[in-house]
Design an enzyme around this catalytic site. Structure first.
Site, PDB file in Angstrom:
ATOM      1  N   SER A 124       0.537  -1.249  -0.013  1.00 22.65           N
ATOM      2  CA  SER A 124      -0.081  -0.039   0.096  1.00 22.65           C
ATOM      3  C   SER A 124       0.871   1.147   0.111  1.00 22.65           C
ATOM      4  CB  SER A 124      -0.748  -0.004   1.326  1.00 22.65           C
ATOM      5  OG  SER A 124      -1.510   1.242   1.448  1.00 22.65           O
ATOM      6  N   TYR A 149      -2.232  -1.098  10.810  1.00 27.74           N
ATOM      7  CA  TYR A 149      -2.330  -1.601   9.633  1.00 27.74           C
ATOM      8  C   TYR A 149      -1.319  -1.385   8.546  1.00 27.74           C
ATOM      9  CZ  TYR A 149      -3.797  -1.266   4.722  1.00 27.74           C
ATOM     10  OH  TYR A 149      -3.759  -1.185   3.498  1.00 27.74           O
ATOM     11  N   LYS A 153       2.152  -3.883   6.855  1.00 24.11           N
ATOM     12  CA  LYS A 153       2.669  -3.578   5.180  1.00 24.11           C
ATOM     13  C   LYS A 153       4.001  -3.306   5.119  1.00 24.11           C
ATOM     14  CE  LYS A 153      -1.415  -4.376   3.181  1.00 24.11           C
ATOM     15  NZ  LYS A 153      -1.746  -5.555   2.735  1.00 24.11           N
TER      16      LYS A 153
HETATM   17  C1  UD1 Z   1      -7.001   5.072   3.844  1.00 24.14           C
HETATM   18  C2  UD1 Z   1      -6.146   4.652   4.799  1.00 24.14           C
HETATM   19  C3  UD1 Z   1      -4.778   3.820   4.292  1.00 24.14           C
HETATM   20  C4  UD1 Z   1      -5.284   2.555   3.381  1.00 24.14           C
HETATM   21  C5  UD1 Z   1      -6.323   3.008   2.427  1.00 24.14           C
HETATM   22  C6  UD1 Z   1      -6.937   1.871   1.549  1.00 24.14           C
HETATM   23  C7  UD1 Z   1      -6.288   6.335   6.762  1.00 24.14           C
HETATM   24  C8  UD1 Z   1      -5.786   7.278   7.470  1.00 24.14           C
HETATM   25  N1  UD1 Z   1      -5.701   5.829   5.537  1.00 24.14           N
HETATM   26  O1  UD1 Z   1      -6.271   5.743   2.829  1.00 24.14           O
HETATM   27  O2  UD1 Z   1      -3.892   3.441   5.244  1.00 24.14           O
HETATM   28  O3  UD1 Z   1      -4.256   1.821   2.915  1.00 24.14           O
HETATM   29  O4  UD1 Z   1      -7.496   3.762   2.965  1.00 24.14           O
HETATM   30  O5  UD1 Z   1      -7.725   1.295   2.289  1.00 24.14           O
HETATM   31  O6  UD1 Z   1      -7.294   5.725   6.993  1.00 24.14           O
HETATM   32  N2  UD1 Z   1     -12.545  11.113   3.461  1.00 24.14           N
HETATM   33  C9  UD1 Z   1     -13.917  11.950   3.790  1.00 24.14           C
HETATM   34  N3  UD1 Z   1     -14.953  11.455   4.181  1.00 24.14           N
HETATM   35  C10 UD1 Z   1     -14.862  10.221   4.350  1.00 24.14           C
HETATM   36  C11 UD1 Z   1     -13.867   9.163   4.151  1.00 24.14           C
HETATM   37  C12 UD1 Z   1     -12.667   9.788   3.435  1.00 24.14           C
HETATM   38  O7  UD1 Z   1     -13.773  13.153   3.514  1.00 24.14           O
HETATM   39  O8  UD1 Z   1     -15.959   9.522   5.017  1.00 24.14           O
HETATM   40  C13 UD1 Z   1     -11.543  11.803   2.740  1.00 24.14           C
HETATM   41  C14 UD1 Z   1     -10.170  11.468   3.456  1.00 24.14           C
HETATM   42  O9  UD1 Z   1      -9.956  12.555   4.463  1.00 24.14           O
HETATM   43  C15 UD1 Z   1      -9.071  11.195   2.343  1.00 24.14           C
HETATM   44  C16 UD1 Z   1      -9.971  11.022   1.064  1.00 24.14           C
HETATM   45  O10 UD1 Z   1     -11.135  11.124   1.452  1.00 24.14           O
HETATM   46  O11 UD1 Z   1      -8.761  12.894   1.958  1.00 24.14           O
HETATM   47  C17 UD1 Z   1      -9.689   9.495   0.858  1.00 24.14           C
HETATM   48  O12 UD1 Z   1      -9.820   8.571   1.960  1.00 24.14           O
HETATM   49  P1  UD1 Z   1      -9.809   7.133   2.151  1.00 24.14           P
HETATM   50  O13 UD1 Z   1     -11.032   6.637   1.197  1.00 24.14           O
HETATM   51  O14 UD1 Z   1     -10.276   6.692   3.496  1.00 24.14           O
HETATM   52  O15 UD1 Z   1      -8.440   6.768   1.829  1.00 24.14           O
HETATM   53  P2  UD1 Z   1      -7.186   7.088   2.329  1.00 24.14           P
HETATM   54  O16 UD1 Z   1      -7.254   8.148   3.437  1.00 24.14           O
HETATM   55  O17 UD1 Z   1      -6.187   7.908   1.212  1.00 24.14           O
END
Ligand code: UD1
Length: 340
Positions: A124, A149, A153
């Site tokens: 990842s 998690y 990795k």
């Molecule tokens: C997350 C994990 C990462 C993991 C990846 C794949 C965290 C901090 N990181 O990455 O370790 O490898 O998922 O499973 O959890 N967001 C919102 N609202 C939401 C959900 C997300 O605004 O309800 C935003 C987040 O702040 C971010 C973006 O959407 O800016 C993507 O979030 P997400 O899909 O959770 O992925 P990552 O944070 O990149």
């Protein structure tokens, strides 16, 4: 090739199994369905017109896995099986270290015993921690992760690197995924998280379909174009094709090497919501909330190494990702649950 896929019923696993079947490989799936449904594999067989052979086995059960290798004699392994919820890993670190490391040790022992030394590992972009600025490069230095998690990795990458250095007959690909979203264009297979989704795209899709009320946008005061977090979303079918490209590369190259699988393009939270609004033809209610702990402002891949060495490049854009995810979500509002 005879390819054994651990976690082959999961989201990325099922799409990869389909890609392998479609190109004519003999595919063996090992899955314990801890976080997936066997329906995904039935659907994959329907699309491909032929099936993978399934062994309902926990990868950590070394004796059972050994029996599978004796029976199936795989040439190569793609290792997806593992726990992946960030918040859960913070609450239950021992479970994460035990399961993710334990199953990998079990797999490596069995592979060694059966003289199978070609492995594609599901890593990842989380291994970059906050030690680099986007775009991330594979050789950008120190690897670290902000939660257990992600640490599993980092640790498994290290173990595999040490192994390949000790025994140069191993052929190992470490694939660092950015943010996989989307679904197969048939709409028959897709992401089906248990409980409330942690990740943005499945959350947005469930709001669009009416299963959840509104999307919480985690912060709009980042130093980005619209203030919301930017990520490198990659279509899961492009990702699946990246695994095939890595397997092909390993045929000709021994040793261990890491490759980013991303598009090299950044999309903000608000842009992703807008793409799903266009794809679904529905407004998606959303509200700005405080930042989520541990989140980065920006993360996207430098894709040069995968392009140059694997000859692979993501083909599908955000609109197609949202359209395909919506086809899956609208056709299967409760995921695989109601399909049996
Ligand atoms: C997350 C994990 C990462 C993991 C990846 C794949 C965290 C901090 N990181 O990455 O370790 O490898 O998922 O499973 O959890 N967001 C919102 N609202 C939401 C959900 C997300 O605004 O309800 C935003 C987040 O702040 C971010 C973006 O959407 O800016 C993507 O979030 P997400 O899909 O959770 O992925 P990552 O944070 O990149």
């Amino acid at each position: 090739m005879r390819v054994l896929v651990t976690g082959g019923a999961g989201y990325i696993g099922s799409h990869t199994v389909l890609t392998l079947l479609e190109r004519g490989d003999d595919v063996i799936v090992v899955d314990n369905f801890a976080n997936s449904s066997p329906v995904s594999l039935e659907r994959v067989a329907g699309i491909a017109g032929r099936a993978a052979r399934l062994h309902t086995v926990d990868v950590a059960d070394e004796d059972a896995l050994d029996a599978v290798f004796t029976e199936e004699k795989p040439d190569a392994v793609i290792h997806f099986a593992g726990l992946k919820a960030v918040g859960e890993s913070v609450a239950e670190p021992l479970r994460y270290y035990r399961e993710n490391l334990g199953s990998t040790f079990s797999l490596l022992s069995v592979m060694q015993r059966h003289d199978v030394r070609t492995l594609v590992f599901s890593s990842s972009a989380t291994v970059y921690g906050d030690h680099q600025n986007a775009p991330y490069r594979e050789d950008g230095g120190f690897l670290d992760a902000a939660n257990p998690y992600g640490q599993t990795k980092v640790m498994i990458e290290r173990i595999l690197t040490d192994l390949a250095q000790a025994d140069p007959t191993w052929r190992i690909a470490l694939l660092r995924y950015f943010n996989p979203i989307g679904a197969h264009r048939s709409g028959l297979i897709g992401e089906d998280p248990r409980g409330v989704p942690n990740n943005l795209a499945p959350y947005v899709a469930q709001v669009a379909v009416g299963r959840l009320a509104e999307v919480g946008v985690f912060g709009d005061d980042y130093a980005t174009a619209d203030g919301t977090g930017e990520r490198d979303y990659i279509h899961v079918v492009d990702l699946a094709e990246g695994h095939v490209a890595a397997l092909e590369h390993l045929r000709a190259h021994a040793g261990v090497r890491a490759w980013n699988l991303g598009t090299g393009r950044a999309t903000s939270v608000l842009e992703l919501i807008a793409a799903f609004e266009r794809a679904s033809g529905r407004p998606i209610p959303h509200r700005v909330l405080p930042r989520r702990d541990g989140d980065l402002a920006q993360a996207w891949a430098d894709t040069t190494r995968a392009e140059d060495e694997l000859g692979w490049r993501a083909q599908r854009g955000i609109a197609e990702m949202a359209e395909d995810a919506w086809r899956w979500q609208s056709g299967n509002p409760q995921g695989y649950e109601t399909a049996r």
